[in-house]
Design a protein around this motif. Structure first.
Motif, PDB file in Angstrom:
ATOM      1  N   VAL A 161       0.860  -1.182   0.000  1.00 26.91           N
ATOM      2  CA  VAL A 161       0.000   0.000   0.000  1.00 26.91           C
ATOM      3  C   VAL A 161       0.897   1.233   0.000  1.00 26.91           C
ATOM      4  O   VAL A 161       1.666   1.449   0.942  1.00 26.91           O
ATOM      5  CB  VAL A 161      -0.928   0.028   1.229  1.00 26.91           C
ATOM      6  N   CYS A 162       0.797   2.014  -1.075  1.00 29.60           N
ATOM      7  CA  CYS A 162       1.596   3.233  -1.179  1.00 29.60           C
ATOM      8  C   CYS A 162       0.659   4.430  -1.193  1.00 29.60           C
ATOM      9  O   CYS A 162      -0.195   4.543  -2.076  1.00 29.60           O
ATOM     10  CB  CYS A 162       2.453   3.214  -2.443  1.00 29.60           C
ATOM     11  N   VAL A 163       0.790   5.294  -0.204  1.00 28.79           N
ATOM     12  CA  VAL A 163      -0.026   6.511  -0.136  1.00 28.79           C
ATOM     13  C   VAL A 163       0.843   7.692  -0.567  1.00 28.79           C
ATOM     14  O   VAL A 163       2.021   7.760  -0.218  1.00 28.79           O
ATOM     15  CB  VAL A 163      -0.611   6.725   1.273  1.00 28.79           C
ATOM     16  N   SER A 164       0.264   8.611  -1.325  1.00 26.27           N
ATOM     17  CA  SER A 164       1.067   9.661  -1.934  1.00 26.27           C
ATOM     18  C   SER A 164       0.390  11.022  -1.894  1.00 26.27           C
ATOM     19  O   SER A 164      -0.832  11.136  -1.775  1.00 26.27           O
ATOM     20  CB  SER A 164       1.367   9.316  -3.404  1.00 26.27           C
ATOM     21  N   ALA A 165       1.248  12.057  -2.022  1.00 31.25           N
ATOM     22  CA  ALA A 165       0.824  13.411  -2.379  1.00 31.25           C
ATOM     23  C   ALA A 165       1.705  13.778  -3.579  1.00 31.25           C
ATOM     24  O   ALA A 165       2.579  14.634  -3.500  1.00 31.25           O
ATOM     25  CB  ALA A 165       1.021  14.372  -1.215  1.00 31.25           C
ATOM     26  N   TRP A 166       1.481  13.062  -4.678  1.00 28.55           N
ATOM     27  CA  TRP A 166       2.357  13.118  -5.861  1.00 28.55           C
ATOM     28  C   TRP A 166       1.828  14.181  -6.815  1.00 28.55           C
ATOM     29  O   TRP A 166       0.736  14.049  -7.361  1.00 28.55           O
ATOM     30  CB  TRP A 166       2.369  11.754  -6.528  1.00 28.55           C
ATOM     31  N   PRO A 167       2.625  15.234  -7.035  1.00 27.40           N
ATOM     32  CA  PRO A 167       2.152  16.322  -7.897  1.00 27.40           C
ATOM     33  C   PRO A 167       2.542  16.115  -9.354  1.00 27.40           C
ATOM     34  O   PRO A 167       3.333  15.231  -9.689  1.00 27.40           O
ATOM     35  CB  PRO A 167       2.887  17.529  -7.325  1.00 27.40           C
ATOM     36  N   GLY A 168       1.985  16.971 -10.198  1.00 24.29           N
ATOM     37  CA  GLY A 168       2.423  17.024 -11.577  1.00 24.29           C
ATOM     38  C   GLY A 168       3.790  17.680 -11.667  1.00 24.29           C
ATOM     39  O   GLY A 168       4.338  18.179 -10.679  1.00 24.29           O
TER      40      GLY A 168
ATOM     41  N   GLU B 191      -3.339  14.380 -17.677  1.00 22.80           N
ATOM     42  CA  GLU B 191      -3.279  13.072 -18.338  1.00 22.80           C
ATOM     43  C   GLU B 191      -1.986  12.907 -19.120  1.00 22.80           C
ATOM     44  O   GLU B 191      -1.505  11.784 -19.310  1.00 22.80           O
ATOM     45  CB  GLU B 191      -4.478  12.892 -19.279  1.00 22.80           C
ATOM     46  N   GLU B 192      -1.416  14.021 -19.591  1.00 28.42           N
ATOM     47  CA  GLU B 192      -0.196  13.976 -20.401  1.00 28.42           C
ATOM     48  C   GLU B 192       1.054  14.322 -19.607  1.00 28.42           C
ATOM     49  O   GLU B 192       2.147  14.408 -20.171  1.00 28.42           O
ATOM     50  CB  GLU B 192      -0.331  14.947 -21.592  1.00 28.42           C
ATOM     51  N   ASP B 193       0.899  14.526 -18.318  1.00 31.74           N
ATOM     52  CA  ASP B 193       2.016  14.976 -17.487  1.00 31.74           C
ATOM     53  C   ASP B 193       3.052  13.866 -17.290  1.00 31.74           C
ATOM     54  O   ASP B 193       2.697  12.717 -17.025  1.00 31.74           O
ATOM     55  CB  ASP B 193       1.482  15.428 -16.124  1.00 31.74           C
ATOM     56  N   ARG B 194       4.323  14.219 -17.406  1.00 36.94           N
ATOM     57  CA  ARG B 194       5.366  13.182 -17.310  1.00 36.94           C
ATOM     58  C   ARG B 194       5.506  12.646 -15.890  1.00 36.94           C
ATOM     59  O   ARG B 194       5.881  11.496 -15.692  1.00 36.94           O
ATOM     60  CB  ARG B 194       6.697  13.704 -17.844  1.00 36.94           C
ATOM     61  N   TRP B 195       5.208  13.464 -14.880  1.00 38.59           N
ATOM     62  CA  TRP B 195       5.271  12.948 -13.522  1.00 38.59           C
ATOM     63  C   TRP B 195       4.117  11.993 -13.246  1.00 38.59           C
ATOM     64  O   TRP B 195       4.263  11.067 -12.454  1.00 38.59           O
ATOM     65  CB  TRP B 195       5.280  14.100 -12.518  1.00 38.59           C
ATOM     66  N   LYS B 196       2.969  12.199 -13.883  1.00 41.21           N
ATOM     67  CA  LYS B 196       1.885  11.228 -13.771  1.00 41.21           C
ATOM     68  C   LYS B 196       2.312   9.908 -14.405  1.00 41.21           C
ATOM     69  O   LYS B 196       2.047   8.833 -13.845  1.00 41.21           O
ATOM     70  CB  LYS B 196       0.606  11.724 -14.432  1.00 41.21           C
ATOM     71  N   ARG B 197       2.967   9.956 -15.566  1.00 44.38           N
ATOM     72  CA  ARG B 197       3.424   8.727 -16.217  1.00 44.38           C
ATOM     73  C   ARG B 197       4.390   7.970 -15.312  1.00 44.38           C
ATOM     74  O   ARG B 197       4.335   6.738 -15.211  1.00 44.38           O
ATOM     75  CB  ARG B 197       4.073   9.038 -17.560  1.00 44.38           C
ATOM     76  N   ARG B 198       5.266   8.697 -14.649  1.00 35.89           N
ATOM     77  CA  ARG B 198       6.204   8.049 -13.723  1.00 35.89           C
ATOM     78  C   ARG B 198       5.456   7.417 -12.547  1.00 35.89           C
ATOM     79  O   ARG B 198       5.790   6.301 -12.130  1.00 35.89           O
ATOM     80  CB  ARG B 198       7.220   9.068 -13.204  1.00 35.89           C
TER      81      ARG B 198
ATOM     82  N   PHE C 281       5.770   3.431 -11.825  1.00 34.15           N
ATOM     83  CA  PHE C 281       6.260   2.895 -10.555  1.00 34.15           C
ATOM     84  C   PHE C 281       5.240   1.944  -9.940  1.00 34.15           C
ATOM     85  O   PHE C 281       5.598   0.877  -9.422  1.00 34.15           O
ATOM     86  CB  PHE C 281       6.571   4.025  -9.570  1.00 34.15           C
ATOM     87  N   ASP C 282       3.961   2.320  -9.983  1.00 38.21           N
ATOM     88  CA  ASP C 282       2.925   1.452  -9.414  1.00 38.21           C
ATOM     89  C   ASP C 282       2.940   0.081 -10.081  1.00 38.21           C
ATOM     90  O   ASP C 282       2.900  -0.958  -9.412  1.00 38.21           O
ATOM     91  CB  ASP C 282       1.540   2.083  -9.583  1.00 38.21           C
ATOM     92  N   ARG C 283       2.974   0.063 -11.391  1.00 39.48           N
ATOM     93  CA  ARG C 283       2.913  -1.212 -12.114  1.00 39.48           C
ATOM     94  C   ARG C 283       4.202  -2.013 -11.936  1.00 39.48           C
ATOM     95  O   ARG C 283       4.171  -3.238 -11.764  1.00 39.48           O
ATOM     96  CB  ARG C 283       2.642  -0.959 -13.593  1.00 39.48           C
ATOM     97  N   ALA C 284       5.341  -1.318 -11.959  1.00 37.49           N
ATOM     98  CA  ALA C 284       6.620  -2.014 -11.834  1.00 37.49           C
ATOM     99  C   ALA C 284       6.788  -2.626 -10.453  1.00 37.49           C
ATOM    100  O   ALA C 284       7.243  -3.768 -10.326  1.00 37.49           O
ATOM    101  CB  ALA C 284       7.773  -1.054 -12.131  1.00 37.49           C
ATOM    102  N   ARG C 285       6.424  -1.887  -9.397  1.00 38.11           N
ATOM    103  CA  ARG C 285       6.602  -2.414  -8.041  1.00 38.11           C
ATOM    104  C   ARG C 285       5.718  -3.640  -7.821  1.00 38.11           C
ATOM    105  O   ARG C 285       6.121  -4.589  -7.138  1.00 38.11           O
ATOM    106  CB  ARG C 285       6.291  -1.345  -6.996  1.00 38.11           C
TER     107      ARG C 285
END
Length: 283
Positions: free
Chosen positions: A168-175, A185-192, A196-200
């Motif tokens: 369980v990873c909780v975040s305050a992950w910005p663009g 939707e096109e933001d590179r930090w969103k893609r990261r 990370f979610d899928r890779a972990r």
């Protein structure tokens, strides 16, 4: 077959602790009505995150610092009742403050994690945690981390090796802070965030819940994107960049067994070959 209905939240939380509790209570109530047994709320959902991650004047006193054994965490546990609820908060520990996440049921605290990896200027507001560990809950063995922790493969691997079935990873992950995309939707930090979610999940062959702040706070625009990911790295439910709740139902034991049957990433490790230097790598 025993299935677990689980959910990860993308929602906007601020500095007003009472308002945050009202939002949390509503989300827990709605999840309970949906039959959810494991609910992940975002990082800093009790008291809000930082206004900025820059070394700037856009700072306030920060979120209220709450004791792990204090009335606010007991209140969260009371709201959880028979559910297992994970939520981020600012932890008071003596003179130190930690960016922490707690796991509770109505019986009390089951686990607590202090954020280890601190991005940008976060270390000006929080002390750093020093360990990753899994723990048993009514819904299975869980390992928790916070936001930037998931950028480091060792974090999730340490939890998986400690027997975590669900990360369980909780975040305050910005663009992105620079060259921001017009659409999140096109933001590179969103893609990261999504990668990370899928890779972990995939590399450790565990179930993965990812909660995140949504909306804006101070100078930060959060990417939402709460999700549930299976042990094969497939997204089972996703909120997108809007606020919402990602809900999925899965037989966790069966999903882990299926994912690990042929190629078991934990089983097939060769740790004697990993001569990893412990010194710092220069930028």
């Amino acid at each position: 077959m025993t299935t677990l209905r689980m959910a990860a939240v993308a929602a906007e939380f601020g500095r007003d602790l009472e308002e945050d509790f009202q939002i949390a209570e509503r989300l827990i109530k709605e999840a309970r009505e949906e039959g959810v047994r494991l609910l992940a709320l975002p990082e800093a959902c009790l008291g809000g995150y930082l206004l900025s991650l820059d070394d700037s004047t856009e700072l306030d006193e920060g979120p209220p610092a709450l004791a792990l054994d204090g009335p606010e965490i007991r209140r969260l546990a009371s709201l959880a009742g028979e559910m297992t609820v994970v939520a981020g908060y600012c932890e008071a520990a003596g003179e130190a403050r930690y960016n922490s996440v707690v796991c509770v049921t109505g019986d009390g605290v089951l686990g607590n994690h202090r954020k280890v990896h601190q991005p940008l200027s976060e270390d000006a507001s929080y002390a750093s945690g020093d360990r990753f560990h899994a723990f048993d809950t009514p819904v299975g063995r869980i390992g928790m981390m916070i936001c930037y922790d998931k950028a480091f493969p060792e974090s999730a691997r340490a939890l998986a090796l400690d027997g975590a079935e669900i990360g369980v990873c909780v975040s305050a992950w910005p663009g992105s802070r620079t060259n921001a995309a017009a659409s999140l939707e096109e933001d590179r930090w969103k893609r990261r965030f999504d990668l990370f979610d899928r890779a972990r999940a995939l590399e450790n062959q565990i179930v993965w819940l990812s909660a995140n702040q949504a909306g804006t706070f101070g100078s930060l625009r959060f990417v939402g994107s709460a999700k549930v990911v299976d042990p094969g790295g497939e997204i089972l439910a996703d909120t997108g960049v809007a606020a919402g709740v990602a809900v999925a139902e899965l037989d966790v034991a069966q999903a882990l067994e299926t994912a690990r049957r042929s190629m078991g990433h934990l089983r097939d490790r060769r740790p004697e070959t990993y001569d990893i230097p412990t010194g710092a790598v220069s930028a």
